[in-house]
Every structure is written in structure tokens, then in C-alpha cells.
Enzyme design. Structure first.
Site, PDB file in Angstrom:
ATOM      1  N   GLU A 120       5.008-106.566 -28.646  1.00 18.39           N
ATOM      2  CA  GLU A 120       6.198-105.441 -28.730  1.00 18.39           C
ATOM      3  C   GLU A 120       5.799-104.140 -30.311  1.00 18.39           C
ATOM      4  OE1 GLU A 120       8.794-104.074 -30.940  1.00 18.39           O
ATOM      5  OE2 GLU A 120       9.783-106.250 -31.465  1.00 18.39           O
TER       6      GLU A 120
ATOM      7  N   GLU B  78       6.392 -94.058 -38.302  1.00 21.61           N
ATOM      8  CA  GLU B  78       7.522 -95.488 -38.798  1.00 21.61           C
ATOM      9  C   GLU B  78       7.392 -95.788 -39.885  1.00 21.61           C
ATOM     10  OE1 GLU B  78       8.869 -99.851 -36.316  1.00 21.61           O
ATOM     11  OE2 GLU B  78       6.883 -99.240 -36.349  1.00 21.61           O
TER      12      GLU B  78
ATOM     13  N   LYS C 106       0.015-117.761 -34.809  1.00 19.70           N
ATOM     14  CA  LYS C 106      -0.094-117.116 -36.111  1.00 19.70           C
ATOM     15  C   LYS C 106       0.669-116.837 -37.054  1.00 19.70           C
ATOM     16  CE  LYS C 106      -2.574-113.549 -37.943  1.00 19.70           C
ATOM     17  NZ  LYS C 106      -1.492-113.724 -38.981  1.00 19.70           N
TER      18      LYS C 106
ATOM     19  N   CYS D 194      11.908-103.038 -36.513  1.00 19.07           N
ATOM     20  CA  CYS D 194      11.436-101.676 -35.924  1.00 19.07           C
ATOM     21  C   CYS D 194      12.466-101.129 -35.098  1.00 19.07           C
ATOM     22  CB  CYS D 194      10.540-102.798 -34.579  1.00 19.07           C
ATOM     23  SG  CYS D 194      10.994-103.937 -34.043  1.00 19.07           S
TER      24      CYS D 194
END
Length: 414
Positions: free
Chosen positions: A181, A312, A105, A215
Site C-alpha cells: 500500500e 506526493e 517492524k 496517503c
């Protein structure tokens, strides 16, 4: 798989254009880096496919035993939007080599290249039903993969918030294997003996590459007090010269953020930084009247309890702070819920050894940044997730270990 890699390379222009249209990624980087890297990953795991094997065991009793490594079964891959091609193949390639079938996906923001890869897979001769691409939203298609009773494992890359939901759905359904992750708030530590030009260049690229939508971005930069002012001045100078604009323009270094939601989120964090007392050195505003462009933004005198130091942001926003001692640098680097990567810039090997073993992160880059390689495992500590991408290490999540034991009678070799 080798034929698949050939087809990727033969369609590099189309694939790079799709990722640029979907995600605002630089077209030039797509052609030169992202798509060739995707083909390279496929070839790496194609070469490993016939080298998966178990072990013969030395039993303490009168038995002969060995292990088999068998495909785990059906794998669900949930891909983020920031690197649609690279992350597609970091998951699909080892799963194919391990003998798994899969449902992929892609992110709802960036489905086009994934659909094209499914087309190329068919042309390459991958049998129907082995590699399936299903588009849709995370709350529906992603949730269905995470909770499906016939999916044996899920590999997810994305936010920590959604990662929690994937784990919960996997636990509530069939206890499928999960690999995550997740987010990062990666520190880059620059010591007094560093070359100022090199340090500033690494710090800037570390936060502005892919417009900060990565990231492992070096979003927290800690500079030892002896060269702090020099590094800050060089960073600001370089940031002001950074070219933001049309991602199809080869002279441009930074394209637009992926969508309006991400654009607004980044600007909100910039306002938080101003309100909480950080010093805005450059940037901090949208660029132009049209599109989701944001100026490269640098804050100084950032405290550990500020949102721009803790969360983040996933955008071109750098938080700067100074430190005195190695112990202070280690403490600041570890003052985060994340643990994806960290960077160290120094000429002192003793400092490298001390700091690299003290920081809780899955990867430590020394005098470099973004040093990814097909053979190097990559993944996080703490709330950056568990499981590894890249290298042979990643096979563990796609394979089951089966032990086979038979009796031995009157063997002289026990």
C-alpha cells in the site's frame, strides 16, 4: 483477540499519548478515533477467525475435491509512521485471525506504541513468538524482513520508492508473497451543483487531516468553473482559521510534522510551487520559532506538469485547478502515476456513475471523504501498490489455498 481489544481500550490514554509524542498526532483524535478504531479492527477480525473455510468442488471426472485455506506462515509487517496504531492492527489483526505468526517492524520515527501493543498482546494471552515487534531502520531491519528466507509474506505500507525495494528483495530471496500500500496523489472533483460550504469543508479536511501526512489526502482539488471562485474563497477563509499548535491542546486542529526531514521536504515543495508559477493563496511558511509546524498552504492555477501536482508531498499543501467538462475532469484525475483514492462531489447520479467508473483508483468516495470502514477493502491501482487492507478481502494475502482430491468409485451422484 477479544481480550487484546479490551486491553487496548483500557490503555487508550497511554497509547494516544505515545503516538502524539512520536508522530505529533493530535492527542484528542488519538483518544477519540485512532485507538478505539484499532480495538474495533481487532474485534472485527476476531469475529472472522472461525469463518475461514474452503469450498467443495464439483469435478468433471470421478473425483471428490475440496479446498482448504491454510495460514501462509510467517508474515513480515512493515508499518509507516503516519498512523502507527491503525496500520499496526490493519496488518496484525487479519494475520492473527488467519493463524499466522509475524514479525512487525514499526517505523523508526514511531516505535513506542508498537512496543506497548506487544506488551498488551502478551497480557492478552497471545503465545510467545506469535506477535514479535522488532524496531530498527528500514535499511537494516526492514531489508532483513524483505529478504529473509524464512518469512513467507511481507505486507508493506509506505513510499513507492521503498515498495520497489521490498519487491526486489522478495524476488531475490524466496519469492515471498508481497502486498504493497504505497503513495497517492488523490484527486477530489467538485462539480457545479455541489454545495459550496460542504465541498470546501471536505476539501480542506481532506488535505489538513493529520497535517496532510496521509496517503489518501485530497492533495489535488479540481473545481468546475461555475463555482470555482466561490470554493476558492471559502477554502482560503477556512484555512486561515485553522488552528495549528501543540497536539496535546484540545483546541488545536493540526500538530507538527513528524520530524525535521519531513518538515524540510514539505517546505521545499512549497518553494517549487512558487518557482513553477502556481499562485500561493495562503500559507506557505513555517509557523513559530520552535517545532516543525507549517501553515495550511493552498496553491491555485496549478498545472499538471508542476511538481506540486505530480509528487506526493505528504503535508498540508493543496493544489487547486479548474475544469469545464466531465471528460476534462476525468483526464485530469487520471493524469498521475498513483491510483489510491478519488473523491467526487455532485448531486447528479449520472455524473457519479460515469466518473467513478472512469477513474483508475482503488476507492471512490462520493460526497464524503475518509469514509473508511472495517468491512470495506482498501488499496491502490498503478503505482499505489497491490493487495488490499480491510474487509475479508485482506485475508487472501495471509492464506494459501490447498486442493484435496480423492477418487470416487461407482458413485451414483456424478
Amino acid at each position: 483477540m477479544m481480550k487484546f481489544a479490551d486491553l487496548i481500550e483500557q490503555n487508550v490514554e497511554e497509547l494516544a499519548a505515545l503516538d502524539t509524542i512520536d508522530a505529533g498526532k493530535l492527542f484528542s483524535m488519538g483518544k477519540a478515533v485512532d485507538i478505539p478504531a484499532a480495538a474495533s479492527v481487532v474485534r472485527y477480525y476476531a469475529g472472522a477467525a472461525d469463518k475461514i473455510h474452503g469450498e467443495v468442488l464439483k469435478m468433471s471426472r470421478e473425483f471428490h475435491a475440496y479446498t482448504l485455506r491454510e495460514p501462509i506462515g510467517v508474515v513480515g509487517h512493515i508499518i509507516p509512521w503516519n498512523f502507527p496504531s491503525n496500520l499496526f492492527f490493519l496488518k496484525v489483526s487479519p494475520a492473527l485471525a488467519a493463524g499466522c505468526t509475524m514479525v512487525v517492524k514499526p517505523a523508526e520515527q514511531t516505535p513506542l506504541s508498537a512496543l506497548y501493543y506487544a506488551h498488551l498482546a502478551k497480557l492478552a494471552g497471545i503465545p510467545d513468538g506469535v506477535l514479535n515487534v522488532v524496531t530498527g531502520f528500514g535499511s537494516t531491519a526492514g531489508a532483513a524482513i524483505s529478504s529473509h528466507m524464512d518469512i513467507d509474506a511481507v505486507s508493506f505500507t509506505g513510499s513507492t520508492e521503498v515498495g520497489r525495494k521490498v519487491v526486489q528483495a522478495a524476488a531475490a530471496s524466496n519469492l515471498k508473497v508481497v502486498s504493497l500500500e504505497l503513495g497517492g496523489k488523490s484527486p477530489l472533483i467538485i462539480f457545479d451543483d455541489a454545495d459550496v460550504d460542504i465541498a470546501a469543508e471536505l476539501a480542506l479536511i481532506g488535505i489538513l487531516y493529520n497535517k496532510g501526512e496521509i496517503c489518501v489526502a485530497s492533495s489535488r482539488v479540481y473545481v468546475q468553473e461555475g463555482i470555482y471562485d466561490q470554493v476558492v474563497n471559502k477554502l482560503v477563509e477556512k484555512a486561515k482559521a485553522w488552528v495549528v499548535g501543540d497536539p496535546f491542546d484540545p483546541k488545536v486542529q493540526q500538530g507538527p510534522q513528524v520530524d525535521k526531514r519531513q518538515f524540510r521536504k514539505i517546505l521545499t515543495y512549497i518553494e517549487h510551487g512558487k518557482r513553477e508559477g502556481a499562485t500561493l493563496l495562503t500559507g506557505g511558511k513555517p509557523l513559530g520559532e520552535k517545532g516543525y509546524y507549517i501553515e495550511p498552504t493552498i496553491f491555485a492555477e496549478v498545472k499538471e506538469d508542476m511538481l506540486i501536482a505530480k509528487d506526493e508531498i505528504f503535508g498540508p499543501v493543496l493544489a487547486l485547478a479548474k475544469f469545464k467538462t466531465i471528460d476534462e475532469a476525468i483526464q485530469k484525475a487520471n493524469s498521475t502515476k498513483y491510483g489510491l483514492v478519488a473523491g467526487i462531489i455532485t448531486k447528479d447520479l449520472n455524473v457519479v456513475n460515469t466518473v467513478s467508473r472512469s477513474i483508475r483508483a482503488g476507492t471512490i468516495w462520493v460526497n464524503c471523504y475518509f469514509a473508511f470502514d472495517n468491512d470495506c477493502p482498501y488499496g491502490g491501482y498503478k503505482m499505489s501498490g497491490f493487495g488490499r487492507e480491510s474487509g475479508l478481502e485482506t485475508f487472501h494475502k495471509y492464506l494459501q489455498v490447498k486442493s484435496v482430491v480423492t477418487p470416487l468409485y461407482n458413485s451414483p451422484w456424478l
